[in-house]
Design an enzyme around this catalytic site. Structure first.
Site, short mmCIF file in Angstrom:
data_model
loop_
_atom_site.label_atom_id
_atom_site.label_comp_id
_atom_site.label_asym_id
_atom_site.label_seq_id
_atom_site.Cartn_x
_atom_site.Cartn_y
_atom_site.Cartn_z
N GLU A 128 0.79 -1.24 0.00
CA GLU A 128 0.00 0.00 0.00
C GLU A 128 0.82 1.29 0.00
O GLU A 128 0.32 2.35 0.38
CB GLU A 128 -0.99 0.02 1.18
CG GLU A 128 -2.32 -0.56 0.85
CD GLU A 128 -2.42 -2.07 1.06
OE1 GLU A 128 -3.54 -2.58 1.02
OE2 GLU A 128 -1.40 -2.74 1.29
N TYR A 172 3.51 2.05 1.83
CA TYR A 172 4.20 2.40 3.06
C TYR A 172 5.71 2.14 2.91
O TYR A 172 6.18 1.76 1.83
CB TYR A 172 3.61 1.61 4.23
CG TYR A 172 2.17 2.00 4.55
CD1 TYR A 172 1.87 3.30 4.96
CD2 TYR A 172 1.13 1.10 4.43
CE1 TYR A 172 0.56 3.68 5.26
CE2 TYR A 172 -0.19 1.46 4.72
CZ TYR A 172 -0.46 2.75 5.13
OH TYR A 172 -1.75 3.12 5.42
N ARG A 203 3.07 -8.83 4.25
CA ARG A 203 2.05 -8.30 3.33
C ARG A 203 2.75 -7.67 2.14
O ARG A 203 3.43 -6.65 2.27
CB ARG A 203 1.14 -7.29 4.02
CG ARG A 203 0.07 -6.73 3.07
CD ARG A 203 -1.12 -6.19 3.80
NE ARG A 203 -2.08 -5.60 2.86
CZ ARG A 203 -3.39 -5.63 2.99
NH1 ARG A 203 -3.92 -6.25 4.03
NH2 ARG A 203 -4.19 -5.06 2.12
N HIS A 259 -1.87 4.05 -1.58
CA HIS A 259 -2.94 4.96 -1.18
C HIS A 259 -3.05 6.17 -2.10
O HIS A 259 -4.10 6.81 -2.15
CB HIS A 259 -2.74 5.40 0.26
CG HIS A 259 -3.03 4.33 1.26
ND1 HIS A 259 -4.14 3.51 1.18
CD2 HIS A 259 -2.36 3.92 2.37
CE1 HIS A 259 -4.14 2.66 2.19
NE2 HIS A 259 -3.08 2.88 2.92
N GLN A 284 -18.07 5.22 4.40
CA GLN A 284 -18.49 6.43 5.07
C GLN A 284 -18.10 6.48 6.54
O GLN A 284 -17.66 7.51 7.04
CB GLN A 284 -20.00 6.61 4.95
CG GLN A 284 -20.47 7.05 3.58
CD GLN A 284 -21.98 7.20 3.53
OE1 GLN A 284 -22.66 6.50 2.80
NE2 GLN A 284 -22.51 8.11 4.31
#
Length: 674
Positions: free
Chosen positions: A166, A168, A216, A254, A341
């Protein structure tokens, strides 16, 4: 229903046998920022363990201060913190579960002034430019990972997951895009992989073979300059050789311009990139991202694409997901609708996570368990989200509930939302509500408009009004012209809309209507359509897994959106999904005009002005998305008769259509009635 045998089959990871193949994926909650944080975290994870999930991955903890997600973010680097972590691990183990600590260094995504990275290259989603780590600091960072891993085992965790996906820090080291180093940790492909591989080896040696070690990996970067599919497979093989027991797959960075987890993303769409990792190793591989039903999970494992499935948001929505699979009551699973949300949108705006469809998530200690002390007869009027949520929760507390709905079907505004491309998951939400209402023996009166006399003669102990909203009609000359229609008629499909359209109002409803008019429903349902639209090469032959951007550039309609506020349209859309919708509408050439003053609607079209300049837009239709007003007619009737009923949902607060607030309010009222 297809058999769900594979996801219920035990699996040995390292030396530990997991009871099933379902895993709660790591997710930031920010619960540590609330009062009684350790009690909240313990209750949160214990509820998922009681729900029989095979393995839990904690939210990410940084191994050092510069790697935290934000100031005050989760950090685990001292023995003084052991007791707070033991409160969590003991609660999970007492509930029969297993829990892994995720170690996450945010790298250039850390929203702190002293953030660090392989190279001083600013992330698009961060205001801070990272400082480049020295070679000595890279080695120290490795030791910090090892230290946190050792502390995790001492605190009672069953193992650790090293976060290398992701975008990082460790992902930043592996990608040429963000690693411009010239020391032993940069330059060649093998040098870019060195840090994560050294960390895996060192952690394995420190924690021994009895603890689970997960890495991961980014199965597809979705960034120019990211790794190719061949490189990722090569890396996965080296991760196994370095000592990992299990590889978890992440998707995208991201800051990628490709959505990866919103409802606009088809279910299990990333299976090809996961398969690429699976074929490269002999240890188990876990799939992740947009897996929200047992059937999808079963198909991934049966096909051989993965050995386990990671579901983070689905375990917010229903902590008993795995138990319901075992019991064969999957139709009662409260399915994650991928709206983001209450979870990601809240996390990205420095609030704590919960769940739109399950307000108890992250708030477990705030809700009483067991039946109410007295069973009451309760009437609820309105079968929209708030009315149904109230009826279910009140019935679960032992109250005898009668639900009245004027329409012949339940759902209210959800029946409009599910028609919008990218919101097909609302069908699952409605299915859950209907099944639970039936199983709880809630008395339903559909197609019946009730009045005050009906309720007063019904001998009810409590009356709850959930009658929703009515569209607000703005004061514009010609508002009754034949060109003018409401968003309700458009989404219901009761009017045929022309090729030139003006939308008045640019809140969530206005954007939904625009997407309804120009969007492609297949894009959120079919992998091929999604990849074509967003320029993705699922086999990652090119670096980063991207292909030329083919997002839709033409539409049969010319749509123009207007708003009164002199600010960019869509400014208040969800943080994690609003950008997706705006990108799609831009590519469909939807015009967006802020600061508009409407003067008239006539045969010539919509007359308006911006900054005092009068204009007219020729249109076939003007669609009103100009807000709502509370429908309180029945409430006022009862008040006139000396009765003050409870008021929830849109009938209480009509601004926007806020299912999150409505369901939370309804749930809290249901448990408050005693």
């Amino acid at each position: 229903m297809a058999a769900l045998n594979r996801i219920l089959t035990p699996l040995t990871v390292g030396t530990t046998q997991l009871p099933n193949r379902m895993v709660m994926g790591a997710m930031h909650t920010r619960l540590e920022t609330l009062d009684r944080p350790h009690e909240r975290l313990a209750a949160f994870y214990a509820a998922r363990a009681e729900g029989e999930i095979g393995l839990i991955l904690s939210g990410g903890y940084s191994p050092n201060p510069e790697g935290v997600m934000e100031n005050g973010g989760p950090l685990f680097n001292s023995a003084t913190q052991l007791d707070e972590h033991r409160a969590v691990t003991e609660a999970v183990h007492q509930a029969g579960g297993r829990i892994i600590l995720q170690i996450l260094h945010a790298g250039r995504y850390a929203k702190v002034e002293n953030c660090v990275a392989p190279s001083p290259i600013k992330a698009r989603i961060n205001t801070y430019v990272p400082r480049e780590l020295t070679t000595q600091e890279v080695w120290r960072t490795l030791e910090d990972f090892v230290n946190t891993a050792a502390l995790a085992i001492e605190a009672g965790y069953d193992g650790v997951e090293i976060m290398g996906s992701e975008g990082y820090l460790l992902n930043e080291f592996t990608a040429a895009l963000t690693n411009h180093r010239e020391d032993e940790f940069g330059g060649s492909f093998d040098a870019r992989l060195r840090l994560p591989l050294e960390i895996i080896r060192a952690v394995r040696q420190r924690i021994g073979k009895g603890a689970i070690l997960i890495y991961r990996i980014s199965s597809i970067d979705l960034m120019e300059g990211g790794m190719s599919g061949t490189e990722i497979a090569n890396f996965a093989g080296q991760v196994e050789s370095a000592g990992a027991d299990l590889i978890n797959t992440g998707v995208g960075w991201h800051e990628s311009a490709v959505p990866t987890i919103g409802a606009t993303v088809p279910r299990a769409v990333w299976r090809e990139s996961i398969r690429n990792v699976k074929r490269a190793v002999s240890i188990p591989v876990m799939a992740s991202n947009r897996i929200n039903t047992p059937e999808i999970a079963e198909a991934l494992i049966t096909s051989g694409d993965a050995d386990l499935v990671s579901m983070a948001r689905p375990l917010l929505a229903d902590p008993d997901f795995a138990k319901k699979v075992r019991l064969g009551t999957t139709d009662e699973i409260n399915t994650c609708i991928a709206c983001n949300q209450a979870c990601l949108d809240r996390i990205f705006t420095e609030r704590t996570a919960t769940c739109l469809v399950n307000p108890r998530a992250g708030r477990e200690i705030e809700f009483p368990k067991g039946p109410a002390p007295v069973s009451k007869r309760v009437a609820v009027v309105g079968g929209g989200p708030s009315g149904m949520a109230f009826a279910i929760n009140a019935s679960e507390r032992g109250h005898r509930v009668t639900l009245f709905e004027a329409d012949t079907q339940l759902g209210g505004q959800l029946n409009l939302a599910k028609a919008v491309p990218g919101k097909a998951e609302f069908h699952e939400m409605l299915r859950y509500f209907r099944v639970r209402l039936d199983r709880l023996n809630v008395t339903l009166n559909l197609g019946k408009t009730v009045n005050a006399d009906d309720l007063l003669s019904g001998d009810f102990d409590e009356v709850v009004i959930a009658t929703g909203v009515k569209p607000r009609i703005p004061d514009i000359a010609g508002i009754d012209h034949s060109k003018v229609v409401s968003y309700v008629d458009v989404l219901k499909g009761t009017v045929e809309i022309g090729s030139r359209v003006a939308i008045i109002g640019a809140g969530g409803i206005g954007f939904d209507v625009a997407e309804f008019l120009v969007g492609d429903a297949e894009e959120s349902l079919l992998a091929e359509a999604f990849f074509r639209a967003w320029g993705v090469d699922p086999e990652s032959e090119r670096a980063g897994g991207l292909s030329p951007d083919n997002l839709h550039t033409s539409t049969a309609r010319a749509v123009c959106m207007f708003q009164r506020k002199a600010e960019p349209l869509g400014k208040r859309l969800g943080k994690s999904t609003g950008w997706i919708l705006k990108a799609k509408l831009r590519k469909a050439h939807v015009q967006m005009i802020p600061g508009a003053h409407y003067t008239a609607i006539d045969d010539d079209g919509l007359h308006y002005s911006v900054d005092g300049n009068a204009k007219v837009l020729p249109v076939d239709h003007v669609i009103l998305c100009s807000g709502q007003i509370a429908n309180r007619d029945l409430f006022e009737q009862l008040q006139a008769r000396g009765v003050t009923p409870r008021l929830i949902g849109g009938a209480d607060v009509a601004s926007e259509l806020d299912a999150l607030r409505a369901i939370d309010q309804a749930t809290r009222l249901a448990v408050a009635i005693v």
